[in-house]
Scaffold this motif. Structure first.
Motif, short mmCIF file in Angstrom:
data_model
loop_
_atom_site.label_atom_id
_atom_site.label_comp_id
_atom_site.label_asym_id
_atom_site.label_seq_id
_atom_site.Cartn_x
_atom_site.Cartn_y
_atom_site.Cartn_z
N ASP A 75 -8.04 2.83 -1.16
CA ASP A 75 -9.02 3.46 -0.27
C ASP A 75 -8.56 3.36 1.19
O ASP A 75 -7.49 2.82 1.49
CB ASP A 75 -10.43 2.92 -0.50
CG ASP A 75 -10.64 1.49 -0.05
OD1 ASP A 75 -9.78 0.93 0.68
OD2 ASP A 75 -11.68 0.90 -0.40
N LYS A 76 -9.36 3.86 2.10
CA LYS A 76 -9.00 3.94 3.51
C LYS A 76 -8.75 2.59 4.16
O LYS A 76 -8.02 2.50 5.14
CB LYS A 76 -10.09 4.68 4.29
CG LYS A 76 -10.21 6.13 3.93
CD LYS A 76 -11.35 6.79 4.66
CE LYS A 76 -11.52 8.22 4.19
NZ LYS A 76 -12.67 8.87 4.80
N VAL A 77 -9.37 1.54 3.62
CA VAL A 77 -9.17 0.21 4.22
C VAL A 77 -8.19 -0.65 3.43
O VAL A 77 -8.01 -1.83 3.73
CB VAL A 77 -10.52 -0.53 4.44
CG1 VAL A 77 -11.35 0.17 5.48
CG2 VAL A 77 -11.28 -0.69 3.15
N GLY A 78 -7.54 -0.07 2.39
CA GLY A 78 -6.49 -0.79 1.68
C GLY A 78 -6.93 -1.54 0.44
O GLY A 78 -6.27 -2.48 0.02
N ARG B 151 0.81 -1.23 0.00
CA ARG B 151 0.00 0.00 0.00
C ARG B 151 0.83 1.27 0.00
O ARG B 151 0.55 2.20 -0.75
CB ARG B 151 -0.94 0.01 1.21
CG ARG B 151 -2.00 -1.04 1.12
CD ARG B 151 -2.86 -1.07 2.38
NE ARG B 151 -3.49 -2.38 2.46
CZ ARG B 151 -4.01 -2.88 3.55
NH1 ARG B 151 -4.00 -2.17 4.67
NH2 ARG B 151 -4.55 -4.07 3.54
N GLU B 152 1.85 1.30 0.83
CA GLU B 152 2.66 2.53 0.90
C GLU B 152 3.38 2.79 -0.41
O GLU B 152 3.62 3.95 -0.76
CB GLU B 152 3.64 2.48 2.07
CG GLU B 152 4.72 1.44 1.93
CD GLU B 152 5.62 1.36 3.16
OE1 GLU B 152 6.84 1.30 2.97
OE2 GLU B 152 5.08 1.36 4.28
N GLU C 19 -6.50 4.26 -6.92
CA GLU C 19 -6.13 4.78 -5.61
C GLU C 19 -6.47 3.71 -4.58
O GLU C 19 -7.45 2.98 -4.74
CB GLU C 19 -6.90 6.05 -5.29
CG GLU C 19 -6.55 7.22 -6.16
CD GLU C 19 -7.35 8.46 -5.82
OE1 GLU C 19 -8.08 8.46 -4.80
OE2 GLU C 19 -7.24 9.44 -6.58
N GLU D 212 1.15 4.91 -2.73
CA GLU D 212 0.68 6.21 -2.26
C GLU D 212 0.89 7.33 -3.25
O GLU D 212 0.12 8.28 -3.30
CB GLU D 212 1.32 6.56 -0.92
CG GLU D 212 0.76 5.75 0.22
CD GLU D 212 1.45 6.04 1.55
OE1 GLU D 212 2.39 6.88 1.58
OE2 GLU D 212 1.05 5.43 2.55
#
Length: 151
Positions: free
Chosen positions: A82-85, A23-24, A80, A27
């Motif tokens: 999202d907030k939960v990956g 995930r990172e 992208e 970003e």
């Protein structure tokens, strides 16, 4: 770098959970597109730009270059996390994989990662377990020490 293989779910809305360690790396932006061998490719924005520049440099009069351009660019979408990956896998790419939802394999490939159905990934793994073929593959990779450090 994207390394390792993971099993994650694609939900009914086409959202795929991405491994936490990947995930990172996404970003700064990323793209998903149709890959080779019946998989999807997810690339960071920086790597996708490198691929795009290589495609742009190809001779447009070459039919193979045009096909490669169509394969990669007409199936490419910015994504992208999202907030939960999760990332959203576009419908046409889910159709290409042949899965509306369910388990998928996420496999790191260094500069990018691939997304596979478990059955297709199992076929790839069978190819990778062929000892004789691996001997031939590894013989092309020069793992000898270089003399550049001693010069």
């Amino acid at each position: 770098m994207f390394l390792g293989q993971f099993q994650h779910n694609l939900d009914d809305k086409g959202r795929l959970m991405i491994p936490a360690r990947f995930r990172e790396l996404l970003e700064g932006g990323a793209f998903i597109t149709q890959g080779f061998d019946k998989c999807l490719m997810v690339m960071t924005e920086a790597y996708f730009k490198q691929v795009y520049e290589r495609i742009e440099a190809m001779n447009l009069a070459d039919p193979t270059a045009r096909l490669l351009r169509r394969l990669i660019l007409s199936n490419a979408y910015p994504i992208e996390v999202d907030k939960v990956g999760r990332i959203l896998v576009p419908q046409n790419l889910r159709t290409f994989l042949g899965v509306p939802s369910g388990e998928l394999v996420v496999a790191g490939q260094g500069e990018y990662f691939e997304v596979w159905t478990p059955a297709t990934w199992a076929e790839q793994m069978a190819l990778l377990q062929d000892v004789e073929a691996n001997n031939a593959r590894f013989s092309t990779l020069d793992l000898s020490k270089t003399n550049s450090a001693s010069s």
